[in-house]
Write a protein that holds these residues in place. Structure first.
Motif, short mmCIF file in Angstrom:
data_model
loop_
_atom_site.label_atom_id
_atom_site.label_comp_id
_atom_site.label_asym_id
_atom_site.label_seq_id
_atom_site.Cartn_x
_atom_site.Cartn_y
_atom_site.Cartn_z
N LEU A 126 -9.13 -5.51 -1.18
CA LEU A 126 -8.10 -5.46 -0.12
C LEU A 126 -8.30 -3.49 0.28
N ASN A 127 -8.48 -2.42 -0.94
CA ASN A 127 -8.61 -1.05 -0.49
C ASN A 127 -9.43 -0.63 0.04
N ALA A 128 -11.13 -2.07 0.04
CA ALA A 128 -12.41 -1.09 0.35
C ALA A 128 -12.28 -2.02 1.63
N ALA A 129 -11.95 -2.50 2.27
CA ALA A 129 -11.68 -3.56 3.41
C ALA A 129 -11.09 -2.43 4.21
N ARG A 130 -9.90 -2.00 3.80
CA ARG A 130 -8.82 -0.89 4.56
C ARG A 130 -9.47 -0.07 4.62
N LYS A 131 -10.02 1.18 4.36
CA LYS A 131 -11.07 1.86 4.15
C LYS A 131 -12.77 1.71 4.95
N SER A 132 -12.72 0.78 4.98
CA SER A 132 -14.35 0.29 5.66
C SER A 132 -13.65 0.37 6.92
N TRP A 133 -12.83 -0.39 7.29
CA TRP A 133 -12.37 -0.69 8.40
C TRP A 133 -11.53 -0.13 9.17
N ASN A 134 -10.98 0.93 8.70
CA ASN A 134 -9.75 2.41 8.99
C ASN A 134 -8.59 1.40 10.25
N GLN A 135 -8.84 2.31 11.36
CA GLN A 135 -8.07 1.83 11.99
C GLN A 135 -8.51 0.62 13.22
N ASP A 136 -10.00 0.10 12.54
CA ASP A 136 -10.00 -0.62 13.98
C ASP A 136 -10.68 -1.78 13.29
N LEU A 137 -9.51 -3.16 14.07
CA LEU A 137 -8.78 -3.89 13.03
C LEU A 137 -9.35 -4.93 13.68
N GLU A 138 -10.25 -4.99 15.17
CA GLU A 138 -10.33 -6.29 16.12
C GLU A 138 -11.77 -6.78 15.55
N ASN A 139 -11.24 -8.14 15.59
CA ASN A 139 -11.82 -9.10 15.43
C ASN A 139 -12.00 -9.20 13.23
#
Ligand code: NAD
Ligand code: TYD
Length: 349
Positions: free
Chosen positions: A109-122
């Motif tokens: 979860l943390n890694a996904a959050r860091k990697s996607w930052n604010q760009d959560l589209e798709n």
């Protein structure tokens, strides 16, 4: 689209990896698995050289490794199946369940959050869970998506905990998550510590079939490929933040299921009717053994048009055929570690 599938060398994960690799040649599928006793790359022999598939060996409890993996690949989606999955092992040794199922999920979860930052589209983080988080039913009723959590084994408590954390990341950080809770799976490639493959293997080898307690516990069985198809639908069309229950509408008392398996095996192995059933042996019950699981899957049926494709009789026969035709697979597994665990588990009963 680049998709991380965790636990892809395990039972359900290998069917999901195969489905995605074959059905979506335009996707890149990365299978992350630490290859515990339950992980077996032989499950994926037929697709291991596919151009859209790659395997990464690594442990989801290793935070640094997970962060680096996300930085290297820039995943668009995660389908998270890696887990310690066997209730009896969780009773004799809970700690690894806490590490993998809870800490490992938080690392992802943390890694996904860091990697996607604010760009959560798709983007999508899909967490695969179990109906066992809802606890144990009496004679009546079904688990719906609204049923309160009431886990009763270290396994189900660790899965419940991970489900709560996944939902918390949706509410707190808007991480685009989806969760499904499925009933008991069966089919090819299931590790022979779970009821159906263990019984098939013991019947084949004329070993006792250990039935816990009186065999009156009830499970709702679903063919693994029907689960993989549901995962495909939910990953692509499930609504963000939602939970979907998946089940076979197929409740069986353990003892009835085992008698049915014995009948199928008598026919397949040319034994006299009733011969295999003589192997049935009642053993000490599992501690805190949940009486009954049963799923109401009307939400996924109505919203996404999913339904199980196989009748149980057909699925069981296919499963028996697969185990009888894949002796090498079974022999490779039934060595070393597994044998040690098996002896520990069943000699104390
Ligand atoms: P499995 O035990 O067959 O496979 C689990 C896989 O995860 C293995 O390949 C193992 O090597 C890998 N793994 C374990 N710990 C790891 C770690 N720390 N890092 C990386 N990889 C690790 O399990 P399964 O039956 O295929 O279940 C898959 C998922 O589906 C689990 O999350 C389980 O809770 C859920 N589920 C299972 C069932 C069922 O009936 N089997 C039903 C509903 C939900
Ligand atoms: P299992 O396959 O371990 O799945 P779960 O506990 O996650 O439902 O067990 C299915 C049912 O079969 C459960 O009620 C426990 C019972 N069982 C036996 O009676 N004997 C066995 O050797 C095993 C492994 C399970």
């Amino acid at each position: 689209m680049k998709i991380l599938i965790t636990g892809g060398a395990g039972f359900i994960g290998s069917h999901v990896v195969r489905l995605f690799v074959n059905k979506y040649p335009e996707y890149n599928i990365i299978n992350l698995d630490s290859l515990t006793y339950a992980g077996n790359l032989e499950n994926l022999k037929d697709i291991e050289n596919a151009p859209n598939y790659a395997f990464e060996r690594g442990d989801i409890t290793n935070e640094k490794f997970i962060d680096e993996l996300f930085a290297k690949h820039n995943f668009d989606g995660v389908i998270h199946l890696a887990a310690e999955s066997h209730v009896d092992r969780s009773i004799s040794d809970p700690n690894q369940f806490i590490m993998t199922n809870i800490v490992g999920t938080v690392n992802l979860l943390n890694a996904a959050r860091k990697s996607w930052n604010q760009d959560l589209e798709n983007k999508r983080f899909y967490h695969i869970s179990t109906d066992e988080v809802y606890g144990s039913l009496g004679d009546e009723g079904l688990f719906t998506e609204e049923t309160s959590y009431d886990p009763r084994s270290p396994y189900s408590a660790s899965k419940a905990s991970s489900d709560h954390l996944v939902r918390a990341y949706y509410h707190t950080y808007k991480l685009p998550i989806v969760i499904s809770n499925c009933s008991n799976n069966y089919g090819p490639n299931q590790f022979p510590e779970k009821l159906i493959p263990l019984s098939i293997n013991n019947i084949k080898n004329k070993r006792p079939i250990p039935v816990y307690g009186k065999g009156e516990n009830i499970r709702d069985w679903l063919y693994v490929i029907d689960h993989a198809n549901a995962i495909d639908l939910i990953f692509h069309q499930g609504r963000v933040g939602e939970t979907y229950n998946i089940g076979g509408n197929n409740e069986w008392k353990n003892i009835d299921l085992i008698y049915t398996l014995c009948e199928i095996m008598d026919k397949k192995l040319g034994r006299a009717k009733g011969e295999s059933a003589q192997l049935i042996t009642f053993v000490k019950d599992r501690a805190g053994h949940d009486l009954r699981y049963a799923i109401d899957s009307s939400k996924i049926q109505k919203e996404l048009g999913w339904k199980p494709s196989l009748q149980f009789a057909e699925g069981l026969e296919k499963t028996v055929d697969w185990y009888l035709n894949n002796e090498d697979w079974l022999n490779h597994i039934l060595s070393g570690d597994y044998e040690k665990y098996y002896n520990q588990q069943y000699h104390k009963r």
